[in-house]
Scaffold this motif. Structure first.
Motif, mmCIF file in Angstrom:
data_model
loop_
_atom_site.group_PDB
_atom_site.id
_atom_site.type_symbol
_atom_site.label_atom_id
_atom_site.label_comp_id
_atom_site.label_asym_id
_atom_site.label_seq_id
_atom_site.Cartn_x
_atom_site.Cartn_y
_atom_site.Cartn_z
ATOM 1 N N GLY A 79 85.957 19.860 33.575
ATOM 2 C CA GLY A 79 86.625 18.647 32.857
ATOM 3 C C GLY A 79 88.236 18.544 32.948
ATOM 4 N N ILE A 80 88.644 19.300 34.204
ATOM 5 C CA ILE A 80 90.142 19.273 34.361
ATOM 6 C C ILE A 80 90.626 18.676 35.678
ATOM 7 N N LYS A 81 91.813 18.525 35.828
ATOM 8 C CA LYS A 81 92.203 17.836 37.472
ATOM 9 C C LYS A 81 92.293 18.761 38.484
ATOM 10 N N CYS A 82 92.082 18.347 39.436
ATOM 11 C CA CYS A 82 92.216 19.205 40.611
ATOM 12 C C CYS A 82 92.783 18.593 41.826
ATOM 13 N N ALA A 83 94.087 19.193 42.431
ATOM 14 C CA ALA A 83 94.609 18.443 43.873
ATOM 15 C C ALA A 83 94.664 19.553 44.780
ATOM 16 N N VAL A 84 94.487 19.098 45.952
ATOM 17 C CA VAL A 84 93.967 19.983 47.116
ATOM 18 C C VAL A 84 94.844 19.428 48.152
ATOM 19 N N LEU A 85 95.424 20.302 48.870
ATOM 20 C CA LEU A 85 96.363 20.095 50.038
ATOM 21 C C LEU A 85 95.508 20.770 51.410
ATOM 22 N N ILE A 86 95.453 19.649 52.339
ATOM 23 C CA ILE A 86 94.761 20.147 53.417
ATOM 24 C C ILE A 86 95.519 19.747 54.800
ATOM 25 N N PRO A 87 95.417 20.583 55.766
ATOM 26 C CA PRO A 87 96.178 20.090 57.039
ATOM 27 C C PRO A 87 95.590 18.956 57.546
ATOM 28 N N GLU A 88 96.390 17.940 57.897
ATOM 29 C CA GLU A 88 96.039 16.811 58.233
ATOM 30 C C GLU A 88 95.083 16.837 59.807
ATOM 31 N N GLY A 89 94.011 16.260 59.757
ATOM 32 C CA GLY A 89 93.151 16.079 60.984
ATOM 33 C C GLY A 89 92.492 17.533 60.990
ATOM 34 N N LYS A 90 92.567 18.427 60.376
ATOM 35 C CA LYS A 90 92.054 19.832 60.622
ATOM 36 C C LYS A 90 91.154 20.340 59.456
ATOM 37 N N ILE A 91 89.984 19.111 59.049
ATOM 38 C CA ILE A 91 89.205 19.921 58.028
ATOM 39 C C ILE A 91 87.850 18.934 58.608
ATOM 40 N N ALA A 92 86.583 19.904 58.518
ATOM 41 C CA ALA A 92 85.420 19.347 58.874
ATOM 42 C C ALA A 92 85.018 18.215 57.845
ATOM 43 N N PHE A 93 84.327 16.918 58.114
ATOM 44 C CA PHE A 93 84.177 16.050 57.057
ATOM 45 C C PHE A 93 83.256 16.251 56.054
ATOM 46 N N GLY A 94 82.430 17.322 56.433
ATOM 47 C CA GLY A 94 81.406 17.720 55.262
ATOM 48 C C GLY A 94 81.939 18.298 54.220
ATOM 49 N N LYS A 95 83.221 18.998 54.414
ATOM 50 C CA LYS A 95 83.830 19.447 53.288
ATOM 51 C C LYS A 95 84.836 18.722 52.579
ATOM 52 N N LEU A 96 85.488 17.868 53.364
ATOM 53 C CA LEU A 96 86.392 16.860 52.887
ATOM 54 C C LEU A 96 85.450 15.871 51.732
ATOM 55 N N SER A 97 84.547 15.450 52.286
ATOM 56 C CA SER A 97 83.435 14.605 51.415
ATOM 57 C C SER A 97 83.154 15.194 49.989
ATOM 58 N N GLN A 98 82.849 16.325 50.116
ATOM 59 C CA GLN A 98 82.879 17.063 48.801
ATOM 60 C C GLN A 98 83.944 16.922 47.701
ATOM 61 N N ALA A 99 85.244 17.336 48.225
ATOM 62 C CA ALA A 99 86.266 17.127 47.487
ATOM 63 C C ALA A 99 86.586 15.961 47.108
ATOM 64 N N MET A 100 86.380 15.039 47.925
ATOM 65 C CA MET A 100 86.540 13.602 47.648
ATOM 66 C C MET A 100 85.725 13.006 46.444
ATOM 67 N N ILE A 101 84.092 13.334 46.511
ATOM 68 C CA ILE A 101 83.163 12.644 45.630
ATOM 69 C C ILE A 101 83.391 13.525 44.316
ATOM 70 N N HIS A 102 83.814 14.671 44.185
ATOM 71 C CA HIS A 102 84.092 15.306 43.204
ATOM 72 C C HIS A 102 85.512 14.997 42.491
ATOM 73 N N GLY A 103 86.031 13.941 42.949
ATOM 74 C CA GLY A 103 87.149 13.267 41.954
ATOM 75 C C GLY A 103 88.521 14.173 42.330
ATOM 76 N N ALA A 104 88.766 15.060 43.518
ATOM 77 C CA ALA A 104 89.976 15.624 43.508
ATOM 78 C C ALA A 104 91.007 14.616 43.966
ATOM 79 N N THR A 105 92.212 14.962 43.885
ATOM 80 C CA THR A 105 93.270 14.303 44.618
ATOM 81 C C THR A 105 93.509 15.112 45.809
ATOM 82 N N VAL A 106 93.150 14.525 46.887
ATOM 83 C CA VAL A 106 93.205 15.125 48.313
ATOM 84 C C VAL A 106 94.439 14.417 48.979
ATOM 85 N N ILE A 107 95.518 15.569 49.371
ATOM 86 C CA ILE A 107 96.734 15.274 50.105
ATOM 87 C C ILE A 107 96.602 15.987 51.376
#
Length: 365
Positions: A101-129
């Motif tokens: 029940g807390i906030k999460c922010a994740v920094l990822i290298p642009e264009g260097k992440i597999a979509f299967g992983k990116l989709s997880q961070a997004m659906i769980h409600g993290a702020t993805v930058i």
């Protein structure tokens, strides 16, 4: 046996108190799969077992460390956590933060992440930058922000991550009834996992729960092998995105694990990783993400160099090796499709299907 998560299972070895609120998704207790076909194909004296970490709740070994990191962040009253990630850490941090029940922010290298992983961070409600840079650039930013603001850093430089991840070593020893494998092989990216496993093996051995210590074998991708090369890699390159890291945060600890155990850290090419990746899936039915397969690629390389020929196993006739498969193959479906044969398209007729399967079609058809 019911799985209540790694903190509950190994509470005596974890930095928690009776009052600590445990944030868990019932991670851990992953299977140790005997790889008979793989063993025979690589070296007749090997007995390979696959520690399939892809069956953790978010599909990677990161859950072991994240349950501990988020548990301690909550205990320390943090309301926001942050990480840099090539994928798996972001997925795990987002899931456990949602659980807490807390906030999460994740920094990822642009264009260097597999979509299967990116989709997880997004659906769980993290702020993805997305950062216009590589993983190391992202981690440097995270370190500064977490130092200057009330934000908990949950990358592997967080010592609680290592405390959680060491549980993998405990499970291996428990599954082998207190007998340590001769070798453990694993991918090396940011190098927190080899650090954690070595810590776990040493702790279990020190308290008499293990008969010996294994030799640690770590493998980096050739285009992203700073430890092997002896210097940071400014622009790391490999299709195995989980280990595309040019300046590992746990570099010194990984070298210590290698040296203390009498092991080695080597590198394997992308082609060697691809072959091992396909071999695991086709010969053992185990689907892992590409980075995971570097452990098997490394064994194949060492075997070809005669590394295992003179090794004397501590117990039995076989050299027991555990390969850590760090993530599930569905983390990176694009690479799986790229490495596999394309589907065959035929007319909706029985004889067309039989021809593809190699069966002779009766003359009367």
């Amino acid at each position: 046996m019911r799985n209540n998560g790694i903190i509950a299972r190994y509470r005596a070895h974890m930095p928690v108190s009776d009052d600590t609120r445990i944030i868990s998704l019932n991670e851990g207790s992953t299977p140790l799969v005997p790889a008979l076909a793989l063993s025979a194909a690589i070296h007749p004296r090997l007995e390979i077992h696959l520690k399939y970490e892809g069956l953790n709740p978010t599909g990677s070994f990161k859950d072991r460390g994240m349950t501990m990191a988020i548990t301690k962040a909550v205990e320390d009253k943090f309301e926001v956590v942050m990480c840099a990630s090539t994928g798996n850490t972001s997925a795990s941090a987002a899931a456990y933060s949602a659980r807490a029940g807390i906030k999460c922010a994740v920094l990822i290298p642009e264009g260097k992440i597999a979509f299967g992983k990116l989709s997880q961070a997004m659906i769980h409600g993290a702020t993805v930058i997305q950062v216009k840079g590589n993983f190391d650039d992202a981690l440097n930013l995270v370190r500064k922000i977490c130092h200057d603001y009330p934000v908990a850093l949950v990358n592997s430089v967080n010592p609680y991550r290592i405390e959680g991840q060491k549980s993998g070593a405990f499970e291996i020893i428990d599954d082998f009834d207190g007998v340590a494998p001769d070798f453990q092989a694993m991918p090396v990216g940011n190098a927190g996992n080899i650090t954690a496993y070595w810590k776990g093996y040493k702790e279990y051995h020190a308290c008499g729960k293990s008969d010996a210590l294994p030799r640690m074998l770590g493998f980096q991708a050739a285009g992203s092998a700073p430890i092997v090369l002896g210097h940071p890699v400014e622009k790391p390159q490999t299709f195995a995105t989980a280990i595309r890291i040019g300046n590992p945060a746990s570099w010194k600890q990984a070298v210590a694990a290698r040296d203390e155990s009498g092991g080695l850290i080597d590198m394997v090419t992308d082609d060697e990783i691809r072959e091992a990746y396909k071999m695991l899936a086709s010969s053992e039915g185990v689907f892992c993400e590409p980075a995971s397969a570097s452990s098997v690629a490394g064994l194949i390389k060492l075997s070809g160099q005669g590394f295992f020929d003179a090794v004397q196993p501590r117990t039995g006739d076989k050299i027991r090796v555990v390969c850590i498969l760090t993530g599930h193959g569905l983390k990176d479906p694009d690479n799986a499709i790229a490495c596999a044969e394309e589907p065959v398209t035929v007319e909706a007729r029985e004889e067309a299907i039989l021809e593809v399967l190699g069966y002779s079609v009766p003359a009367f058809v």
